[in-house]
Write a protein that holds these residues in place. Structure first.
Motif, short mmCIF file in Angstrom:
data_model
loop_
_atom_site.label_atom_id
_atom_site.label_comp_id
_atom_site.label_asym_id
_atom_site.label_seq_id
_atom_site.Cartn_x
_atom_site.Cartn_y
_atom_site.Cartn_z
N TYR A 100 1.90 13.38 -8.00
CA TYR A 100 1.78 13.49 -6.31
C TYR A 100 2.21 12.08 -5.87
N ASP A 101 2.80 12.12 -4.53
CA ASP A 101 3.66 10.84 -4.05
C ASP A 101 2.41 9.80 -3.70
N HIS A 102 2.56 8.63 -4.32
CA HIS A 102 1.49 7.97 -4.40
C HIS A 102 1.69 6.97 -3.03
N VAL A 103 2.53 7.31 -2.16
CA VAL A 103 2.59 6.55 -0.80
C VAL A 103 1.82 7.25 0.13
N ASP A 104 2.23 8.78 0.19
CA ASP A 104 1.40 9.46 1.09
C ASP A 104 0.39 10.33 0.22
N PHE A 105 0.22 10.03 -0.66
CA PHE A 105 -0.94 10.80 -1.53
C PHE A 105 -0.96 12.33 -1.35
N ARG A 106 -0.05 13.01 -1.57
CA ARG A 106 0.35 14.29 -1.04
C ARG A 106 0.91 14.92 -2.38
N ALA A 107 0.32 15.91 -2.93
CA ALA A 107 0.92 16.81 -3.96
C ALA A 107 1.55 18.11 -3.28
N ALA A 171 -22.08 6.32 2.88
CA ALA A 171 -22.37 6.08 1.46
C ALA A 171 -20.88 5.62 0.87
N CYS A 172 -19.90 6.02 1.79
CA CYS A 172 -18.60 5.49 1.16
C CYS A 172 -18.15 4.29 0.89
N PRO A 173 -18.06 3.59 -0.30
CA PRO A 173 -17.61 2.51 -0.35
C PRO A 173 -16.47 1.78 0.15
N ALA A 174 -15.59 2.62 0.71
CA ALA A 174 -14.28 2.38 1.45
C ALA A 174 -14.40 2.52 2.82
N ASP A 175 -15.76 2.84 3.34
CA ASP A 175 -15.78 3.38 4.70
C ASP A 175 -14.66 3.99 5.45
N ALA A 176 -14.19 4.83 4.53
CA ALA A 176 -12.87 5.65 4.99
C ALA A 176 -13.17 6.99 5.95
N SER A 177 -14.35 7.32 6.29
CA SER A 177 -14.50 8.18 7.17
C SER A 177 -14.25 7.83 8.32
N LYS A 178 -13.68 8.81 9.40
CA LYS A 178 -13.68 8.69 10.68
C LYS A 178 -14.88 9.20 11.47
N LEU A 191 -9.29 12.82 9.94
CA LEU A 191 -10.70 12.70 9.27
C LEU A 191 -11.20 11.59 8.33
N VAL A 192 -9.97 11.06 7.72
CA VAL A 192 -10.03 9.97 6.53
C VAL A 192 -9.10 9.11 6.58
N ASP A 193 -9.52 7.69 6.27
CA ASP A 193 -8.22 6.80 6.05
C ASP A 193 -7.86 6.76 4.33
N ILE A 194 -7.28 7.66 3.78
CA ILE A 194 -7.11 7.82 2.46
C ILE A 194 -6.64 6.70 1.89
N ASN A 195 -5.84 5.72 2.52
CA ASN A 195 -5.44 4.34 1.70
C ASN A 195 -6.66 3.73 1.38
N CYS A 197 -9.66 4.59 0.67
CA CYS A 197 -10.30 5.51 -0.33
C CYS A 197 -9.45 5.14 -1.65
N ASN A 198 -8.36 5.29 -1.55
CA ASN A 198 -7.53 5.26 -2.97
C ASN A 198 -7.85 3.58 -3.37
N ILE A 199 -7.29 2.65 -2.48
CA ILE A 199 -7.70 1.14 -3.06
C ILE A 199 -9.12 0.88 -3.57
N SER A 200 -10.05 1.33 -2.92
CA SER A 200 -11.36 0.99 -3.38
C SER A 200 -11.80 1.80 -4.57
N MET A 201 -11.16 3.02 -4.62
CA MET A 201 -11.27 3.88 -6.03
C MET A 201 -10.74 3.08 -7.21
N THR A 202 -9.48 2.74 -6.86
CA THR A 202 -8.70 2.07 -7.72
C THR A 202 -9.25 0.78 -8.62
N LYS A 203 -9.63 -0.05 -7.35
CA LYS A 203 -10.26 -1.48 -7.79
C LYS A 203 -11.70 -1.15 -8.42
N ARG A 204 -12.59 -0.23 -8.03
CA ARG A 204 -13.81 0.00 -8.88
C ARG A 204 -13.81 0.51 -10.08
#
Ligand code: B12
Length: 237
Positions: A100-107, A171-178, A191-195, A197-204
């Motif tokens: 999927y496109d790793h810029v816009d995170f869209r398949a 609970a979201c470690p990235a505080d990604a929810s609006k 709804l969500v700041d997906i960037n 989300c992805n940064i926090s998930m990759t790091k953790r």
């Protein structure tokens, strides 16, 4: 239509948790995905393994992620072959695609769209699918087909059932929810700041030395998922 019933009984026997039929005639899809109907297939994640996710993903969850992905792929190919043997056009869309496109995170195709149009559930405050039976403790695949949609049977939810609940957002470690309630037609970005989300998930996952970039906190913090977990952990499911 007999073929729908045959599909349902066969896919449930092979391990599907939820199955729904979606009318895709009003969805603009790229040519390779341009079919008028979609079969949404969900497989629930193990309640035992979900219960092990406290504030970070686990090695067991990585294994379960892979087990459920391969089960979903198997089910989507069974669905495709049942349909083509019955003379219909069909195309299995496997559970996950890493291209999927790793810029816009869209398949090129979204499984949640089929699941929503099939009436399987609604979209939560972190843009994951939530169902009454398993909460968001599930993964999805799709089979596209040219069977005419059974319009009378399909009742997509157009409103969220989250109400004032913000447990996933807190609970979201990235505080990604609006922290907004989904309505049919809302864009992911509302709804969500997906960037983040992805940064926090990759790091953790790197810090934890896990082989897959996953998280799952938004899945297990949902009270609908907790109800599924609590109803099933003692039975070891
Ligand atoms: C790229 C990707 C990511 C990206 C971006 C996530 C995102 N939401 O876009 C990153 C790497 C951040 C990510 C993270 C995660 N992912 Co991911 N990911 C994908 C993937 C491969 C493509 C998603 C995509 O194209 N997004 C683009 C946006 C616009 O679409 P969407 O949010 O998926 O769905 C929207 C549309 O369906 C729309 N919608 C709803 N109804 C309708 C009706 C119509 C007519 C239309 C047009 C649209 C529409 O609303 C949805 C919400 O925004 C999908 C697999 C797939 N092909 O679907 C898995 C998928 C979404 N991921 C999944 C999961 C579980 C996760 C994580 C929890 C990590 C984990 N595995 O533990 C997090 C949660 C992130 C989140 N809050 O969504 C599951 C979701 C299952 C569920 N219960 O909803 C999927 C479906 C994989 C699967 N096979 O089950 N992921």
């Amino acid at each position: 239509m007999r073929i729908y019933d045959e599909l349902k009984s066969r896919l449930f026997n092979e391990g599907a948790s939820l199955i729904g039929f979606a009318d895709l005639t009003n969805v603009s899809l790229a040519d390779e995905f341009n079919y008028q109907s979609g079969i949404s297939i969900a497989v629930a994640l193990s309640a035992e393994i979900l219960s092990g996710i406290k504030d970070s993903p686990t090695k067991e969850y990585v294994k379960e992620y892979e087990r459920v992905n391969s089960k979903l792929d198997e089910l989507s190919y069974i669905g495709e072959s049942i349909l083509t043997e019955a003379g219909y056009k069909a195309k299995a869309i496997p559970a996950t695609t890493h291209s999927y496109d790793h810029v816009d995170f869209r398949a090129p195709f979204q499984h949640k769209t089929t699941a929503i149009l099939a009436g399987l559930g609604w979209i939560g405050k972190l843009a994951v699918l939530v169902t009454e039976q398993y909460g968001s403790g599930l993964r999805l695949a799709t089979v596209l087909t040219d069977i005419p949609p059974k319009k009378e049977d399909i009742k997509p939810l157009i409103d969220s059932k989250c109400g004032a609940c913000i447990l996933c957002a807190d609970a979201c470690p990235a505080d990604a929810s609006k922290r907004l309630n989904w309505k049919f037609g809302m864009k992911r970005e509302e709804l969500v700041d997906i960037n983040s989300c992805n940064i926090s998930m990759t790091k953790r996952t790197k810090e934890l030395g896990l082989t897959r970039s996953i998280c799952g906190i938004c899945l297990v913090s949902c009270p609908w998922t907790r109800r599924y977990i609590n109803a099933n952990i003692d039975s070891g499911r």
